[in-house]
Structure formats: structure tokens, C-alpha cells
Write an enzyme that holds these catalytic residues in place. Structure first.
Site, PDB file in Angstrom:
ATOM      1  N   LEU A 144       0.838  -1.193   0.000  1.00 24.50           N
ATOM      2  CA  LEU A 144       0.000   0.000   0.000  1.00 24.50           C
ATOM      3  C   LEU A 144       0.875   1.245   0.000  1.00 24.50           C
ATOM      4  CD1 LEU A 144      -2.617  -0.965   2.775  1.00 24.50           C
ATOM      5  CD2 LEU A 144      -2.924  -1.121   0.295  1.00 24.50           C
ATOM      6  N   ASP A 145       0.341   2.320  -0.561  1.00 22.93           N
ATOM      7  CA  ASP A 145       1.015   3.610  -0.477  1.00 22.93           C
ATOM      8  C   ASP A 145       1.168   4.022   0.989  1.00 22.93           C
ATOM      9  OD1 ASP A 145       0.942   3.745  -3.247  1.00 22.93           O
ATOM     10  OD2 ASP A 145      -0.900   4.938  -3.285  1.00 22.93           O
ATOM     11  N   ARG A 146       2.109   4.918   1.244  1.00 19.91           N
ATOM     12  CA  ARG A 146       2.373   5.360   2.614  1.00 19.91           C
ATOM     13  C   ARG A 146       1.097   5.852   3.312  1.00 19.91           C
ATOM     14  NH1 ARG A 146       6.688   7.788   5.537  1.00 19.91           N
ATOM     15  NH2 ARG A 146       8.064   7.650   3.744  1.00 19.91           N
TER      16      ARG A 146
END
Length: 310
Positions: A144-146
Site C-alpha cells: 500500500l502507499d504510505r
């Protein structure tokens, strides 16, 4: 072929056992039919693994007989270069000898980068593996993105990573997200089928473009709140492909950017990060074929955007 047993060896190396069902099958072919890739087999042969038949080490030229028990002991793995084991809190949703599934908070990167070499989910998993004596590096299956929160799946062995990657290619891994976006929808069920590619001049940003890779996103509207002209909608989102920033790009493309996603047209007036959370992950286990379903509740900061109820 489903393994007849799974376990850790005395020195914590991961192992699988299979039972031959017919006479005369070569060990090399049997292992291939059992899902052991050529790359994995090479690692087993030359990097500290073992291939046993009825407890005795054999070469891949050995011919099997019905009832023979074939055991693969996988070589120990070292953490990837640049991945430093660190102690840190992890929210475990599911764990067995093959997989670790976690609930990642918003604001934490999944893997280290030049700008953020520490404090990532992978750093903390490497620390967990070191503490528990698990001889493996961190194999991220779903990332997942940050600023996206929710479910992340990690394989504890390169062979398990290979099996899960094959499942993903075949559409056997299903992820569901919830998102909070700007605006209301005229339809409750929408398919966004638009190709995505890199935006010219950017190494990060993506966009819908004719020469991009096909991307398909399925959206269902769960509820809408707010006054006319200031509505926000809560969505259930399913990815049918896995392009970088796919949900963010597609929703912005149809005029409904994620709340908090300033890269793609959202604002931080209501929430300080992109309002996206992976709420569900389903697949059949790569070793047992048993159905696995993992869920994560939508976090409070997303629900608070418009007073949505859990």
C-alpha cells in the site's frame, strides 16, 4: 499438488512434504508438478536447502515410487540489502507458517526508500523475524502507499511469494477498499475501464492515457453525506487490475478525487491523508487451498470526514 504437511526444520528452515501417487515419476518432474519453480529448486540445491525422499537426501534424477514422501527443506534467507531489522509495533490480522497479514496504519511506508530507510512496515517485520528466529527476508505480496491504510500480505518464504504472485496473475487474490471522495454519484455501481500510464515529466504521478496499461476499477456507492454542492461519498472499491495509484487516478479522472489526496486533486480540509483503506483480502491458501478471508475496519479518521457510521 497440495503438500501433505508443512513444518519448520530443527534449525527453523521452512519445509514442505509431498506424497508421490505413482511409480516411475522423476523427482525433478514431480517437484515441478508440485509447484516448485526452477529458480526455487536451484536455490534449494545450491544455497543450503535439501531434497529428501523418505528422509534420505536424493538428487533430482531419482525416480519415485507410489507412497514415497518427498520433503523440500528450503535454504535460510537473509534480509535484503538495505533492509534493517527494527523493533516496532505490528497489528497482526492473520499468521501461519507461510503468511503474515498485517493492518498497516496511514503514514507508514510499506518498504524502505532512499528518503525513508527506516521505520517502515518491512523494517518492523524483519525485526519480528529476527526476534522469532525466522530465517527469511520480507516478501511483500500486496503493498500500500504510505498514506493508504489497511491490509498488507507478506510471504515468509520466496516459494510462498512465488505461489501468491501466480495467484495474483490468475485473479485469485481479491482486495476490497473503502474510499471517501468528493461529490455525489448519479449511479450506484460504476466500472472505470481506462488505461493508466506515467505522467510526462513525473516519476511518481500517473494519469489516464491512451498508451497506458489497461486498468479496471469497480466502484459501489455505500452512502453520501453533506449539503448540495458539498457532498462526499463513501465507496466500496474493487481492483480488477493492479496499476500504480489505480484507485486514486481513476476516481480523480471521473471527477471524484479522494479526500486528502493532494497529488490527484483532493484537499486536506477534512482529512490530512488520502482517504483510502484496504478493508478486505480473500484468496485460497497457497499450500492448503483453504479459503482465507481477512478484514480490517475503516479507521475513525475516514469515518469522521462526514460523520459516517461504522
Amino acid at each position: 499438488m497440495t503438500p501433505s504437511s508443512t513444518a519448520m526444520s530443527a534449525d527453523n528452515r521452512f519445509r514442505l512434504s509431498f506424497t508421490a501417487e505413482a511409480d516411475g515419476v522423476g523427482l525433478r518432474d514431480f517437484l515441478a508438478e508440485s509447484g516448485i519453480s526452477r529458480r526455487t529448486l536451484t536455490a534449494v540445491k545450491y544455497k543450503g536447502g535439501e531434497i529428501l525422499v523418505n528422509g534420505e537426501e536424493k538428487t533430482v534424477r531419482h525416480d519415485l515410487r507410489a507412497g514415497d514422501v518427498v520433503t523440500i527443506i528450503f535454504p535460510p534467507e537473509k534480509p535484503a540489502e538495505g533492509l534493517f531489522p527494527e523493533e516496532g509495533e505490528l497489528s497482526v490480522l492473520y499468521e501461519d507458517e507461510a503468511l503474515l497479514i498485517l493492518d498497516k496504519p496511514a503514514g507508514q511506508a510499506t518498504i524502505p526508500s532512499r528518503d525513508a530507510p527506516s521505520g517502515t512496515l518491512a523494517n518492523h517485520v524483519a525485526g519480528k523475524f529476527r526476534t522469532e528466529g525466522t530465517p527469511a527476508t520480507v516478501h511483500i505480496v500486496t503493498r500500500l502507499d504510505r498514506e493508504t491504510s489497511g491490509i498488507v500480505c507478506i510471504a515468509k518464504n520466496r516459494h510462498i511469494h512465488h505461489l501468491m504472485s501466480e495467484k495474483m496473475k490468475e485473479g485469485g487474490v481479491h482486495k476490497r477498499y473503502e474510499a471517501i471522495v468528493r461529490g455525489s454519484f448519479s449511479r450506484q455501481h460504476v466500472f472505470i475501464d481506462e488505461p493508466i500510464g506515467r505522467k510526462e515529466g513525473s516519476i511518481i504521478e500517473r494519469m489516464v492515457r491512451p498508451d497506458g496499461q489497461r486498468a479496471l476499477t469497480e466502484v459501489r456507492v455505500l452512502e453520501t453525506a453533506g449539503t448540495p454542492g458539498e457532498e462526499v461519498s463513501r465507496l466500496s472499491v474493487i481492483l480488477h487490475t493492479g496499476r500504480t495509484h489505480q484507485i486514486r487516478v481513476h476516481l480523480a479522472h471521473i471527477g471524484h478525487p479522494l479526500e486528502g489526496d493532494t497529488l490527484y486533486g483532493g484537499t486536506t480540509e477534512r482529512i490530512g491523508r488520502q482517504a483510502l483503506h484496504c478493508v478486505g483480502l480473500t484468496f485460497n491458501h497457497p499450500l492448503t487451498d483453504a479459503p482465507i478471508e481477512v478484514k480490517s475496519p475503516v479507521p475513525d479518521d475516514m469515518l469522521a470526514v462526514a460523520g459516517f457510521r461504522r
